[in-house]
Design a protein around this motif. Structure first.
Motif, short mmCIF file in Angstrom:
data_model
loop_
_atom_site.label_atom_id
_atom_site.label_comp_id
_atom_site.label_asym_id
_atom_site.label_seq_id
_atom_site.Cartn_x
_atom_site.Cartn_y
_atom_site.Cartn_z
N ARG A 47 0.82 -1.21 0.00
CA ARG A 47 0.00 0.00 0.00
C ARG A 47 0.86 1.26 0.00
O ARG A 47 0.38 2.34 -0.32
N LEU A 48 2.15 1.12 0.36
CA LEU A 48 3.03 2.29 0.38
C LEU A 48 3.18 2.92 -1.01
O LEU A 48 3.38 4.12 -1.13
N PHE A 49 3.07 2.10 -2.06
CA PHE A 49 3.11 2.64 -3.43
C PHE A 49 1.99 3.66 -3.60
O PHE A 49 2.21 4.78 -4.06
N SER A 50 0.77 3.27 -3.22
CA SER A 50 -0.39 4.16 -3.39
C SER A 50 -0.31 5.37 -2.46
O SER A 50 -0.74 6.46 -2.82
N GLN A 298 12.05 6.00 3.49
CA GLN A 298 11.86 6.64 4.79
C GLN A 298 10.47 6.33 5.36
O GLN A 298 10.31 6.09 6.56
N ARG A 299 9.48 6.30 4.47
CA ARG A 299 8.11 5.97 4.91
C ARG A 299 8.06 4.54 5.42
O ARG A 299 7.43 4.26 6.46
N ALA A 300 8.75 3.63 4.75
CA ALA A 300 8.78 2.22 5.18
C ALA A 300 9.44 2.09 6.55
O ALA A 300 9.01 1.30 7.40
N GLU A 301 10.49 2.88 6.79
CA GLU A 301 11.19 2.84 8.09
C GLU A 301 10.28 3.32 9.21
O GLU A 301 10.25 2.73 10.30
N ILE A 302 9.50 4.37 8.95
CA ILE A 302 8.56 4.89 9.97
C ILE A 302 7.48 3.85 10.26
O ILE A 302 7.18 3.54 11.42
N VAL A 303 6.90 3.29 9.19
CA VAL A 303 5.80 2.32 9.32
C VAL A 303 6.27 1.08 10.07
O VAL A 303 5.51 0.46 10.83
N SER A 304 7.54 0.68 9.87
CA SER A 304 8.03 -0.60 10.40
C SER A 304 8.68 -0.49 11.78
O SER A 304 9.18 -1.48 12.31
N GLU A 305 8.63 0.70 12.39
CA GLU A 305 9.31 0.91 13.68
C GLU A 305 8.83 -0.05 14.76
O GLU A 305 9.61 -0.59 15.53
N ASN A 306 7.52 -0.26 14.84
CA ASN A 306 6.97 -1.05 15.94
C ASN A 306 6.30 -2.34 15.48
O ASN A 306 5.32 -2.79 16.09
N ILE A 307 6.81 -2.92 14.39
CA ILE A 307 6.22 -4.19 13.94
C ILE A 307 7.27 -5.30 14.07
O ILE A 307 8.48 -5.03 14.10
N PRO A 308 6.84 -6.57 14.19
CA PRO A 308 7.79 -7.68 14.35
C PRO A 308 8.78 -7.75 13.18
O PRO A 308 8.47 -7.30 12.07
N PHE A 309 9.93 -8.33 13.46
CA PHE A 309 11.01 -8.39 12.47
C PHE A 309 10.56 -9.08 11.18
O PHE A 309 10.89 -8.64 10.08
N SER A 310 9.75 -10.14 11.30
CA SER A 310 9.31 -10.89 10.11
C SER A 310 8.47 -9.99 9.20
O SER A 310 8.61 -10.01 7.98
N ARG A 318 9.13 -6.22 -0.23
CA ARG A 318 8.14 -5.69 -1.17
C ARG A 318 8.62 -4.35 -1.77
O ARG A 318 8.46 -4.11 -2.97
N ILE A 319 9.20 -3.52 -0.92
CA ILE A 319 9.73 -2.23 -1.41
C ILE A 319 10.84 -2.49 -2.43
O ILE A 319 10.92 -1.84 -3.47
N ARG A 320 11.72 -3.47 -2.11
CA ARG A 320 12.82 -3.78 -3.03
C ARG A 320 12.28 -4.24 -4.38
O ARG A 320 12.83 -3.91 -5.42
N ARG A 321 11.19 -4.97 -4.35
CA ARG A 321 10.58 -5.44 -5.61
C ARG A 321 10.16 -4.25 -6.49
O ARG A 321 10.27 -4.29 -7.70
#
Length: 351
Positions: A47-50, A298-310, A318-321
């Motif tokens: 959803r980060l793309f959109s 940067q948006r992915a880093e903010i979104v992923s701050e408090n989510i499990p490593f997996s 997905r971002i790399r794709r």
């Protein structure tokens, strides 16, 4: 479209039949998107793309003077996923959101139903004819829209140019054939010399019809067209016709109506077409540069701050794709068509 025996169709008419016939057309009877379908588009990957597209819309809206009333019109909205996220993101920016009408132009009746289902809680209007738009400035979005429009193919021979046709005499054994044509007549209709220095010509008449109408609307009412699609910028055209079934390449002439038929857009031809409009211009980037300059990492880093490593690993995979040069990052180009007087370049700055 009725297909009779002894029928030989120009390639674009054959593709129109294969993709959009109301009874048997590929896009008219199934959802082609996602793991269960035949291919995956960027909004399905993350959803980060959109979200990034939504942020870009806000910056572009400001560049056209933050109009009190404007349209966001998505061309070919798939299952409605991108529009859903754009609306949800823009709700955080009420000065933009409250001024906006959300519109979708969709040819597939099946996908329209999917979109209605996905967007039932949102105030979205479906437009069958973009000529019947209001007079507000319009921001058009085309993510993998133009590659789904039927194309013609021409090949240079010693005696002149031939057009590719598809012979459908035998329903289970369609085959290609060629017919000589007058390329000058086609160039006169297009209003530019498409055959210069070419051995192969591949273009979509429908694409040019859409571009003509959209450019006319931008010229008259202001706005812009953002295109994200796979393609290339070389001045030399080459053959790129392909069919996709269950995420694999298949034969264009087999399983008609069961496979997606597509091609790589020559963005250089799009630019030539736009150059006919004195008050409009076009700028380009690739998907990697566009998304990274708009801050997707940067948006992915903010979104992923408090989510499990997996989940964090999955998100960055997905971002790399989307941005890896060996995946979608280089293959997908981003093109903006806008008024020449608007010097906006956000997402398109060079390194």
């Amino acid at each position: 479209m009725k297909i009779n025996k002894n029928t030989s169709l120009p390639l674009d008419k054959f593709i129109e039949f294969a993709l959009y016939d109301k009874d048997t057309g590929y896009y008219m009877k199934k959802n082609p998107f996602g793991a269960e379908g035949d291919f995956i588009t960027a909004p399905n990957i993350t959803r980060l793309f959109s979200e990034i597209i939504a942020v870009w819309i806000i910056t572009f809206w400001k560049s056209i003077g933050s109009p009190k009333k404007f349209n966001i019109l998505e061309l070919g909205a798939g299952n409605g996923e991108m529009m859903k996220v754009i609306i949800s993101t823009l709700k955080n920016f009420p000065e933009c959101f409250n001024n906006c009408k959300f519109l979708i132009h969709e040819k597939s009746t099946f996908l329209k139903k999917q979109q209605h289902k996905n967007l039932k809680l949102e105030n979205v209007i479906w437009k069958n004819d973009i000529k019947k738009l209001n007079s507000y400035p319009t921001i058009f979005l085309a993510n993998e829209f133009f590659d789904a429009l039927p194309i013609k193919q021409f090949f240079k021979k010693n005696k002149g140019w031939v057009e590719r046709f598809v012979n459908l005499e035998e329903s289970d054994q369609a085959k290609f054939e060629e017919q000589f044509i007058d390329i000058k007549k086609i160039e006169k209709e297009l209003n530019f010399e498409i055959s210069k220095d070419q051995k192969i010509i591949e273009y979509s008449p429908s694409s040019f019809e859409y571009l003509k109408e959209i450019c006319s609307i931008i010229n008259k009412n202001n706005g812009g067209l953002l295109i994200v699609d796979y393609g290339y910028l070389n001045s030399k055209m080459h053959e790129t016709l392909q069919a996709i079934n269950k995420h694999k390449y298949s034969n264009v002439l087999e399983d008609i109506g069961q496979s997606d038929i597509t091609y790589n857009i020559n963005f250089n031809i799009f630019k030539k077409y736009i150059d006919q409009f004195d008050d409009l211009n076009s700028i380009f980037s690739n998907q990697k540069k566009f998304l990274t300059s708009m801050g997707i990492i940067q948006r992915a880093e903010i979104v992923s701050e408090n989510i499990p490593f997996s989940k964090k690993s999955d998100l960055f995979y997905r971002i790399r794709r989307l941005i890896d040069e060996k995946q979608m990052g280089e293959l997908f180009k981003v093109m903006l068509i806008k008024k020449t007087s608007n010097e906006f370049k956000t997402g398109f700055e060079s390194d």
